[in-house]
Scaffold this active site. Structure first.
Site, short mmCIF file in Angstrom:
data_model
loop_
_atom_site.label_atom_id
_atom_site.label_comp_id
_atom_site.label_asym_id
_atom_site.label_seq_id
_atom_site.Cartn_x
_atom_site.Cartn_y
_atom_site.Cartn_z
CG ASP A 83 -7.80 6.71 -7.52
OD1 ASP A 83 -7.79 5.80 -8.37
OD2 ASP A 83 -8.66 7.61 -7.50
CE1 TYR A 115 -3.19 -3.16 0.95
CE2 TYR A 115 -4.17 -1.44 -0.42
CZ TYR A 115 -4.18 -2.73 0.07
OH TYR A 115 -5.17 -3.60 -0.30
CG HIS A 172 -13.91 -1.64 -2.54
ND1 HIS A 172 -13.66 -2.14 -3.81
CD2 HIS A 172 -15.05 -2.24 -2.13
CE1 HIS A 172 -14.62 -3.00 -4.13
NE2 HIS A 172 -15.49 -3.07 -3.13
CB ALA A 230 -12.65 5.95 -18.83
#
Ligand code: BV8
Length: 233
Positions: A93, A55, A108, A219
């Site tokens: 993020d 992480y 999450h 996207a």
């Protein structure tokens, strides 16, 4: 077809063009490391040093990238749409916030938050974390973890999400492979309640057949185009 209540779900694909790794595409994160070792409570208990390294590496990366046109288009949709709007992201993020999104749920969890497994307190977090990190609230050392929902843990704000899905008349899924539950079944929940459902993704997801409509492409291209169309309705 005018809409009154929109729910958007995003996954790792919405951040891909910003340079953030996805999970299950060809050279995604889970092709480099076993998710059971770094994204489960068991993995954290067995090897917290490895989990912190995983992480810390991702948190450092996020600090170096910028939101892309898809993030910005979703913030524009939130500002310009006159009905109810909720953006639910599986991503940890902060690119949606940095693009201007406010009506946002991180189901999450978030990289920029820490959780003390000892006292349960949550605190904003920017730098690295390790087994030597002390909890800002209780002072205990060795119990700090990223405030991120691992496999087998309950995602956040599920009641609020399901309420919004039930009231929605448009559900838009962006940049997610549809592999992870309960997010992968949001399309069925929305559709069951009469919402029009659309997938904006690079390629057909695992749940492609559950959608009324799909537009496939990056996207950064398809999301602004779709938002422009929506705001002209
Ligand atoms: C829960 C940590 C219930 C955060 C993540 C058996 C036992 C226990 C549970 C289960 C089980 N079977 C199923 C489950 C449920 C389990 C699950 O779904 N497992 C899977 C593997 C089958 N889910 C859970 O455990 C969840 N909790 O169910 O709790 C419960 C009930 C009672 C009591 C307790 C609990 C928790 C799930 C959350 C796990 N945490 N990660 C982190 O480290 O980031 S999941 C991980 O996958 C990330 O959060 C990620 O967001 C999520 C989904 O991945 P995607 O975002 O879709 O990313 P992916 O790479 O897969 O796909 C990217 C897509 O983008 C692709 O389609 C690609 O084509 C597209 N794309 C790429 N580039 C672009 C693009 N699209 C557009 N433009 C581009 N440029």
């Amino acid at each position: 077809m005018r809409f009154t209540s929109i729910v958007v779900l995003t996954g790792a694909g919405v951040s891909a063009e910003s340079g953030i790794d996805t999970f299950r595409t060809k050279d995604g994160l889970w092709s480099k490391i076993d998710y059971r070792d770094v994204a489960t409570p068991e993995g954290y208990a067995a090897n917290p040093v490895l989990v912190h390294e995983f992480y810390n590496m991702r948190r450092r990366k996020i600090a170096t990238v910028e939101p892309n046109d898809a993030h910005r288009a979703l913030a524009r949709l939130e500002r310009g749409f006159r009905g109810d709007f909720l953006l639910v992201t599986q991503n940890v993020d902060d690119l949606h916030e940095r693009a201007g999104s406010k009506k946002l749920i991180h189901m999450h969890g978030e990289h920029r938050k820490a959780l003390c497994a000892r006292c349960g307190s949550r605190s904003p977090w920017e730098g690295d974390m390790s087994v030597e990190t002390a909890c800002p609230s209780c002072g205990a050392v060795g119990h700090m973890r990223p405030d991120i929902v691992w496999f087998g843990e309950m995602p956040y704000q599920m009641d609020r999400i399901y309420d919004a899905l039930r009231l929605s008349d448009l559900f838009i899924s962006i940049g997610t492979s549809g592999n992870v539950y309960p997010a992968a079944q949001f399309v069925q929940e929305a559709g069951r309640n009469g919402a029009h459902t659309i997938e904006l993704n690079l390629e057909p997801s695992e749940t492609f057949d559950d959608f009324d409509e799909a537009i496939h492409g990056p996207a950064g291209k398809v999301v602004p185009e779709y938002v422009d169309w929506l705001l002209k309705l």
